[in-house]
Each structure stands twice: as structure tokens, then as C-alpha cells.
Design a protein around this motif. Structure first.
Motif, mmCIF file in Angstrom:
data_model
loop_
_atom_site.group_PDB
_atom_site.id
_atom_site.type_symbol
_atom_site.label_atom_id
_atom_site.label_comp_id
_atom_site.label_asym_id
_atom_site.label_seq_id
_atom_site.Cartn_x
_atom_site.Cartn_y
_atom_site.Cartn_z
ATOM 1 N N PRO A 109 38.261 39.184 2.782
ATOM 2 C CA PRO A 109 37.401 40.159 2.757
ATOM 3 C C PRO A 109 37.798 41.638 2.438
ATOM 4 O O PRO A 109 37.116 42.390 2.004
ATOM 5 N N GLN B 238 35.426 35.572 9.103
ATOM 6 C CA GLN B 238 35.761 36.581 8.110
ATOM 7 C C GLN B 238 35.181 36.440 6.881
ATOM 8 O O GLN B 238 35.453 37.400 5.852
ATOM 9 N N CYS B 239 33.981 35.657 6.831
ATOM 10 C CA CYS B 239 33.107 35.477 5.630
ATOM 11 C C CYS B 239 31.759 35.103 5.793
ATOM 12 O O CYS B 239 31.678 34.283 6.799
ATOM 13 N N CYS C 91 33.858 41.998 -0.241
ATOM 14 C CA CYS C 91 32.285 41.229 0.106
ATOM 15 C C CYS C 91 31.590 42.234 -0.790
ATOM 16 O O CYS C 91 30.437 41.974 -1.350
ATOM 17 N N GLY D 190 36.158 44.271 3.999
ATOM 18 C CA GLY D 190 34.770 44.328 3.503
ATOM 19 C C GLY D 190 34.649 44.842 2.000
ATOM 20 O O GLY D 190 33.499 44.718 1.368
ATOM 21 N N VAL E 33 28.667 44.414 5.807
ATOM 22 C CA VAL E 33 29.684 43.531 6.050
ATOM 23 C C VAL E 33 30.622 44.195 7.006
ATOM 24 O O VAL E 33 31.531 43.309 7.782
#
Length: 403
Positions: free
Chosen positions: A154, A137-138, A160, A157, A169
Motif C-alpha cells: 500500500p 494491508q489491502c 491504494c 496508502g 485507506v
């Protein structure tokens, strides 16, 4: 049954928590009569690989009785640690999986080996995934923003793109969701890691706590007086998010010769040089270099309290497992999987994440009165870390339910 294990790096090249988890698991499953093999990525010199006419190089070796297949790109892409899709690895994986014909694949970490997971999907090979960190997830893997603030997820996304300015992402998160959704089981070693995944992906995650191999553990029974000298211990990777610099900053605030600090591990060269410079004027701090599981019993007879100062959430470091099983109290950051096992004032201390002053205050308490450790150690005698046998029993039931 025949089981393949996928991991981003492995012994002797990689030797930290996830690699230990895979090694311990494979040895026990092999001992129970199953065929096993570890498939891993290697960054060793390409000239050490026997294959010469391919973009993906591979070699096989045996580590402590465990068969290993290591592979790498001839020319490693600079972002190979980020992407979950790689056509070259995917094609190579199909060939290997067809040759090995496993009953089951167990993913210990998908970094650089995700092509094998996608090949499992295409070839209808069942697989399970143990989530040992936040990689799926990262992109950074540690849920820590560039400004060193914790990330809460996230957010499909959006977070991010806003905080880390990472392109593509959303596609990566879609690939991660596909990997998890197609797995027969998703597992995690701590409630915290499971909760973080469920929050973002709404996919059920089962918790199986890491087990401890007590064969190499020797309990520390030292009893402390008020004026004893105590030795703090750190063991693990020397990278910025592990927070080793906080230990050195805290030590500067403690004016006492009744304190020693032993720092074990290797890691990022730039960060390692930085913390060496920080500690250069303090003879109480010793950098002890690389250590192995075989060194644990001796190390934990020479130290009195472990410090896990991570500035990220941390899943549940095996270093903490090893310390507690050895009767060594711990000082840990007050978030993530660490806080699940350390009850402040009972079997150690917690301190505010990233706060060297808070860590120094906890260290001062113990240096001022080492007999406080007797209370923690007495409580640890009633605190049982699961055995590796218990952990493998849980995994074996899952294996059998699939095959």
C-alpha cells in the motif's frame, strides 16, 4: 486457560483454509484441556437467530465438539467486509468478552470481527494475531489491482489511492497498524506473508508453519508408466483470483485423451458460471462441487497432480499442504507462499503467474510422460509437512508465555 478464537467465517458456513486452520487449532487446544470458543460472523438468514430486539443478532451452536458463537448485523452494511471499525460490533464485543472472561484471544482473521479486537484493547485482554492473508494491508485482501496486476504494497496508502482509487485507506491502515502493534504476538504461516507485513509496517512477525492432521491423510503410492492417464486436481474457492480459468484455458491447448481434470469447491456464483461455460465442451473436465476434510483421503487416491494456479501472491494454501502430505506433486504459480514449498522439477513444477500457456506446457510434460511423476513422488517421500501437533506446540508455548 480459556481462549477465544476470532474468525471472519466458520464451519459449516465457511470451510476454506483459514477456517480449517482455526478448527484444527481449536480441537487440539481443547484436547489439551483448555476451554475454547470460536466467535465468528455469519451471513445466515437473520430469522435463524433467536435474539429479536438488537441490531447485532447472535446464536450459539457446537460444530464437531467446538462451541461457536455466531453473530451478524440485523442489516449487514454493504462495506462490513472492508472496515476495521464498527461501533455496533465494538459495543456487542465488550458485552460478550465481559461475559466470557477469556485469558487470551487468538485472532484468526479480523474481517467483520475487528470490533472484538478493539474491545480487547479497551478491556486489557491479551490477544495474538495469525496473519493468514493480506487483509490488514489491502482493502481487497489479495494484493491484486483492478487491472489484475500484482501490488507490491500500500505504500502508506499512496498505491491504494493511485491504482485502486480507494478513499479512506490511510485511516484503515492506521487502524490495522493499531491492531498489530497492540498484539502480544504477530504470526504468519509463511516467510513471504511475514516479509510483506514487515516491509509495510516494520513490525516483527514470527513464522509458524501450518501443521497437517495426518489422521485423515492417506498417502498415494501409485507408480506411473509412460502411457498412463493422469488426473489433475484443483480444490478450493472458485473465485477469479484463484485462477481456475487458467486450468481450463491450458486444457484447451492439450490434445490428449490421457488427461482428466477434477475441480472441487464452490464460490462466487458469477465466476463459477463463467468457468462452467468455458469447460462445457470439454468432457475431460469434471466439476465435483463441495468437499470436506473427511473426503481428502479418497480424493487424493483418485488424482495424480494438484494445480494451484492463483493469480495473486497466495499465502500458503492448505490445499497444497494436503496434496504434498498425500504424496501428490503440485503445479503452482511461481510467487508467494506457494513457491516456498515447490522446488521446480523436484517435487512439482512452478509456472509463470497468470500464464495459461506456461501452465499448459507443464501439464503437457506430464501428460506426455506420466512417469515423471515417479521422480516427484520419490522426492516427496523425504519431504515432511509439519504435523498439527508441532504447530500447536508452538502456539501453546506462546499462550503460556502470555497467560
Amino acid at each position: 486457560m480459556k481462549i477465544l478464537y476470532l474468525v471472519h467465517q466458520f464451519f459449516p458456513e465457511g470451510y476454506y483454509g483459514t477456517e480449517k486452520f482455526i478448527l484444527n487449532t481449536v480441537k487440539m487446544v481443547q484436547k489439551n484441556g483448555n476451554k475454547v470458543k470460536v466467535i465468528t460472523y455469519s451471513l445466515h438468514n437473520p430469522d435463524t437467530f433467536p435474539t429479536a430486539d438488537a441490531e447485532i443478532l447472535s446464536k450459539e451452536y457446537v460444530y464437531e465438539g467446538v462451541p461457536v458463537l455466531a453473530f451478524r448485523h440485523r442489516n449487514v452494511p454493504p462495506d462490513s467486509h472492508v472496515h476495521l471499525q464498527d461501533e455496533q460490533v465494538f459495543a456487542f464485543a465488550q458485552t460478550i468478552l465481559a461475559r466470557e472472561n477469556p485469558d487470551l484471544v487468538h485472532v484468526g482473521h479480523p474481517m467483520r470481527v475487528a470490533g472484538f479486537v478493539q474491545a480487547c484493547m479497551k478491556l486489557n485482554i491479551p490477544y495474538i494475531v495469525t496473519i493468514t492473508d493480506f487483509y490488514l494491508q489491502c482493502v481487497r485482501g489479495i494484493m491484486l489491482r483492478p487491472n489484475q496486476l500484482l501490488c507490491e504494497g500500500p505504500e502508506e496508502g499512496r498505491a491504494c489511492e493511485t491504482h485502486c482509487h480507494i478513499p479512506g485507506v490511510r485511516e484503515r491502515l492506521a487502524a490495522a497498524r493499531s491492531i498489530m502493534a497492540s498484539a502480544r504476538f504477530l504470526l504468519a504461516p509463511s516467510e513471504f506473508v511475514a516479509a510483506m507485513l514487515q516491509k509495510e509496517f516494520q513490525i516483527p512477525v514470527q513464522v509458524i508453519h501450518h501443521g497437517m492432521s495426518y489422521r485423515k491423510i492417506k498417502r498415494n503410492h501409485r507408480v506411473y508408466g509412460h502411457n498412463d492417464t493422469i488426473t489433475f486436481f484443483y480444490g478450493g474457492s472458485l473465485t477469479s483470483h484463484k485462477g481456475v480459468h487458467l486450468i481450463i484455458e491450458a486444457a484447451k491447448q492439450i490434445d490428449s485423451n490421457r488427461m482428466r481434470i477434477k475441480i472441487y469447491g464452490t464460490g462466487d456464483p458469477g465466476y463459477t458460471e463463467h468457468i462452467h461455460r468455458m469447460a462445457a465442451a470439454d468432457s475431460r473436465i469434471e466439476f465435483c462441487g463441495k468437499y470436506t476434510e473427511n473426503d481428502l483421503s479418497e480424493i487424493y487416491q483418485q488424482v495424480d497432480a494438484a494445480i494451484v494456479p492463483s493469480i495473486w501472491y497466495e499465502n500458503y494454501p492448505l490445499t497444497l499442504h494436503e496434496a504434498l502430505a498425500s504424496g501428490i506433486p503440485a503445479l503452482v504459480s511461481n510467487v508467494g507462499g506457494m513457491a516456498e514449498k515447490i522446488k521446480d522439477g523436484y517435487n512439482g513444477y512452478t509456472f509463470r503467474l497468470g500464464d495459461a500457456n506456461a501452465l499448459a506446457a507443464r501439464m503437457k510434460q506430464l501428460v506426455s510422460d506420466p512417469s515423471l511423476l515417479n521422480h516427484f513422488k520419490a522426492n516427496l517421500s523425504n519431504f515432511m509437512i509439519p504435523t498439527i501437533e508441532q504447530e500447536i506446540y508452538s502456539y501453546s508455548r506462546i499462550y503460556s508465555s502470555i497467560v
